[in-house]
Design an enzyme around this catalytic site. Structure first.
Site, PDB file in Angstrom:
ATOM      1  N   SER A  79      -2.746   6.727  -8.941  1.00  0.00           N
ATOM      2  CA  SER A  79      -2.812   6.298  -7.534  1.00  0.00           C
ATOM      3  C   SER A  79      -3.104   7.502  -6.652  1.00  0.00           C
ATOM      4  CB  SER A  79      -1.472   5.701  -7.108  1.00  0.00           C
ATOM      5  OG  SER A  79      -1.474   5.438  -5.713  1.00  0.00           O
ATOM      6  N   TYR A  88       7.622   5.513  -6.436  1.00  0.00           N
ATOM      7  CA  TYR A  88       6.253   5.131  -6.829  1.00  0.00           C
ATOM      8  C   TYR A  88       5.375   6.383  -6.850  1.00  0.00           C
ATOM      9  CZ  TYR A  88       1.748   2.623  -6.710  1.00  0.00           C
ATOM     10  OH  TYR A  88       0.489   2.159  -6.991  1.00  0.00           O
TER      11      TYR A  88
HETATM   12  N1  LIG Z   1      -3.934  -1.945  -5.111  1.00  0.00           N
HETATM   13  C1  LIG Z   1      -3.947  -0.654  -4.835  1.00  0.00           C
HETATM   14  O1  LIG Z   1      -4.328  -0.224  -3.722  1.00  0.00           O
HETATM   15  C2  LIG Z   1      -3.488   0.333  -5.859  1.00  0.00           C
HETATM   16  C3  LIG Z   1      -3.541   1.692  -5.511  1.00  0.00           C
HETATM   17  C4  LIG Z   1      -3.139   2.633  -6.435  1.00  0.00           C
HETATM   18  C5  LIG Z   1      -2.689   2.238  -7.680  1.00  0.00           C
HETATM   19  N2  LIG Z   1      -2.642   0.912  -8.002  1.00  0.00           N
HETATM   20  C6  LIG Z   1      -2.147   0.564  -9.331  1.00  0.00           C
HETATM   21  O2  LIG Z   1      -2.990  -0.380  -9.934  1.00  0.00           O
HETATM   22  C7  LIG Z   1      -2.249  -1.111 -10.912  1.00  0.00           C
HETATM   23  C8  LIG Z   1      -2.544  -2.588 -10.759  1.00  0.00           C
HETATM   24  O3  LIG Z   1      -2.053  -3.042  -9.510  1.00  0.00           O
HETATM   25  P1  LIG Z   1      -2.789  -4.145  -8.612  1.00  0.00           P
HETATM   26  O4  LIG Z   1      -3.067  -3.508  -7.309  1.00  0.00           O
HETATM   27  O5  LIG Z   1      -3.871  -4.802  -9.361  1.00  0.00           O
HETATM   28  O6  LIG Z   1      -1.551  -5.131  -8.353  1.00  0.00           O
HETATM   29  P2  LIG Z   1      -1.259  -6.644  -8.765  1.00  0.00           P
HETATM   30  O7  LIG Z   1      -2.390  -7.522  -8.364  1.00  0.00           O
HETATM   31  O8  LIG Z   1       0.084  -6.945  -8.222  1.00  0.00           O
HETATM   32  O9  LIG Z   1      -1.230  -6.609 -10.358  1.00  0.00           O
HETATM   33  C9  LIG Z   1      -0.187  -5.989 -11.063  1.00  0.00           C
HETATM   34  C10 LIG Z   1      -0.307  -6.378 -12.523  1.00  0.00           C
HETATM   35  O10 LIG Z   1       0.722  -5.699 -13.243  1.00  0.00           O
HETATM   36  C11 LIG Z   1       1.451  -6.642 -14.020  1.00  0.00           C
HETATM   37  N3  LIG Z   1       2.842  -6.240 -14.146  1.00  0.00           N
HETATM   38  C12 LIG Z   1       3.714  -5.886 -13.160  1.00  0.00           C
HETATM   39  N4  LIG Z   1       4.900  -5.598 -13.693  1.00  0.00           N
HETATM   40  C13 LIG Z   1       4.800  -5.773 -15.040  1.00  0.00           C
HETATM   41  C14 LIG Z   1       5.687  -5.639 -16.135  1.00  0.00           C
HETATM   42  N5  LIG Z   1       6.952  -5.257 -15.990  1.00  0.00           N
HETATM   43  N6  LIG Z   1       5.206  -5.907 -17.361  1.00  0.00           N
HETATM   44  C15 LIG Z   1       3.924  -6.304 -17.545  1.00  0.00           C
HETATM   45  N7  LIG Z   1       3.041  -6.448 -16.563  1.00  0.00           N
HETATM   46  C16 LIG Z   1       3.480  -6.184 -15.325  1.00  0.00           C
HETATM   47  C17 LIG Z   1       1.290  -7.971 -13.299  1.00  0.00           C
HETATM   48  O11 LIG Z   1       1.356  -9.030 -14.220  1.00  0.00           O
HETATM   49  P3  LIG Z   1       2.556 -10.127 -14.305  1.00  0.00           P
HETATM   50  O12 LIG Z   1       2.981 -10.456 -12.928  1.00  0.00           O
HETATM   51  O13 LIG Z   1       1.878 -11.254 -15.044  1.00  0.00           O
HETATM   52  O14 LIG Z   1       3.604  -9.460 -15.121  1.00  0.00           O
HETATM   53  C18 LIG Z   1      -0.141  -7.861 -12.751  1.00  0.00           C
HETATM   54  O15 LIG Z   1      -1.063  -8.293 -13.724  1.00  0.00           O
HETATM   55  C19 LIG Z   1      -0.779  -0.722 -10.702  1.00  0.00           C
HETATM   56  O16 LIG Z   1      -0.388   0.229 -11.658  1.00  0.00           O
HETATM   57  C20 LIG Z   1      -0.783  -0.104  -9.316  1.00  0.00           C
HETATM   58  O17 LIG Z   1       0.258   0.808  -9.146  1.00  0.00           O
HETATM   59  C21 LIG Z   1      -3.028  -0.041  -7.109  1.00  0.00           C
END
Ligand SMILES: NC(=O)c1ccc[n+]([C@@H]2O[C@H](COP(=O)([O-])OP(=O)(O)OC[C@H]3O[C@@H](n4cnc5c(N)ncnc54)[C@H](OP(=O)(O)O)[C@@H]3O)[C@@H](O)[C@H]2O)c1
Length: 266
Positions: free
Chosen positions: A140, A153
């Site tokens: 991130s 985080y």
């Molecule tokens: N969006 C941003 O701006 C951003 C920025 C920097 C980094 N990121 C990183 O990108 C990654 C994906 O996030 P996203 O933005 O796509 O968010 P999201 O739409 O909320 O997706 C998160 C995913 O992680 C899974 N997940 C969460 N907790 C889990 C657990 N304990 N075990 C297994 N799966 C789990 C969820 O699946 P289930 O609910 O089915 O378990 C979902 O598929 C994360 O690591 C986040 O920190 C995102």
């Protein structure tokens, strides 16, 4: 160009929503066989139905090492090998500087750093005898700048960025590349509590939140739009493809210029 991942096998944690779901779609379109994982069986099944027979789902909680190992075992048993491990799953942390408890600390680190630590461990066990592989950790911009994510985080993601480099140095001699992506302000449900909250809302409510979020993120990014899940999927595609074959220990920032802002755009 198409078929950039033809013949390759990938595991994507957090493949049921946001960045992981978009990456599963792009990887499958480019010819990969993909194992997606998350806790939401309903969303996993819906995605498999939409993306076709080259995508399979297995329930996994990435705070459990045995669940992560089982995903890799599934990929190898079903498809014969593992070319790419995308340690992507994540969500909001718990606690603040003032309120953090030991339980908050353990939970946040297991979810955000442990998921990458154990993803690397079990992917490497398969990739070392293969003599090849690509591991991508979703870090991130919160690892690079303050104010881009919660207290733990940010700390956990900084750990992800750094173990990427340490692991890439240790695994490079085996032909295994380890890189991270640093997404910035990508419009996904993580901004309104993560997939667990999104799963409790109906489609219309999630859509309203997404539209509001897209407007506010566009306003806080030098490029005049919010980041999209596909923006990160294409970065992962590049790293996983043969075009990325000399890239190792790299943190690929994909943020529309957000980390270069001297101040928040009003
Ligand atoms: N969006 C941003 O701006 C951003 C920025 C920097 C980094 N990121 C990183 O990108 C990654 C994906 O996030 P996203 O933005 O796509 O968010 P999201 O739409 O909320 O997706 C998160 C995913 O992680 C899974 N997940 C969460 N907790 C889990 C657990 N304990 N075990 C297994 N799966 C789990 C969820 O699946 P289930 O609910 O089915 O378990 C979902 O598929 C994360 O690591 C986040 O920190 C995102």
């Amino acid at each position: 160009m198409s078929g950039r991942l033809q013949g390759k096998v990938a595991v994507i944690t957090g493949g049921t929503s946001g960045i992981g779901a978009a990456t599963a779609e792009v990887f499958a379109q480019e010819g990969a066989k993909v194992v997606i994982a998350g806790r939401s069986e309903e969303k996993g099944a819906a995605l498999v139905k939409r993306l076709g027979e080259n995508v399979i789902y297995q329930r996994a909680d990435v705070t459990r090492e045995e669940d992560i190992k089982a995903l890799i075992d599934l990929a190898v048993n079903r498809f014969g090998k593992l070319d790419c491990m995308f340690n992507n799953a994540g969500g909001p942390d718990r606690g603040t500087l003032d309120t953090v408890s030991m339980d908050d600390f353990v939970y946040s680190m297991q979810l955000l750093l442990g998921s990458a630590v154990f993803g690397i461990k079990h992917a490497a066990a398969v990739m070392k005898p293969q003599g090849s592989g690509c591991i991508i950790n979703n870090a991130s911009i919160a690892a690079i700048r303050t104010g881009q994510g919660g207290y733990l985080y940010s700390a956990a993601k900084a750990g992800v960025t750094h173990i990427t480099k340490v692991a890439g140095v240790q695994l490079g001699p085996f032909g295994i590349r380890v890189n991270s992506i640093a997404p910035g302000a990508i419009a996904t449900p993580i901004f309104w509590g993560g997939s667990q909250v999104a799963n409790t809302l109906d489609d219309a409510a999630n859509q309203r939140k997404m539209e509001k979020l897209m407007r506010s993120l566009a306003n806080a990014t030098p490029l005049p739009r919010a980041g999209l899940d596909k923006d990160i999927a294409y970065a992962a595609l590049f790293l996983a493809s043969d075009e990325g074959s000399f890239i190792n220990c790299h943190d690929l920032v994909v943020d529309g210029g957000r980390t270069s802002l001297f101040y928040e755009k009003k």
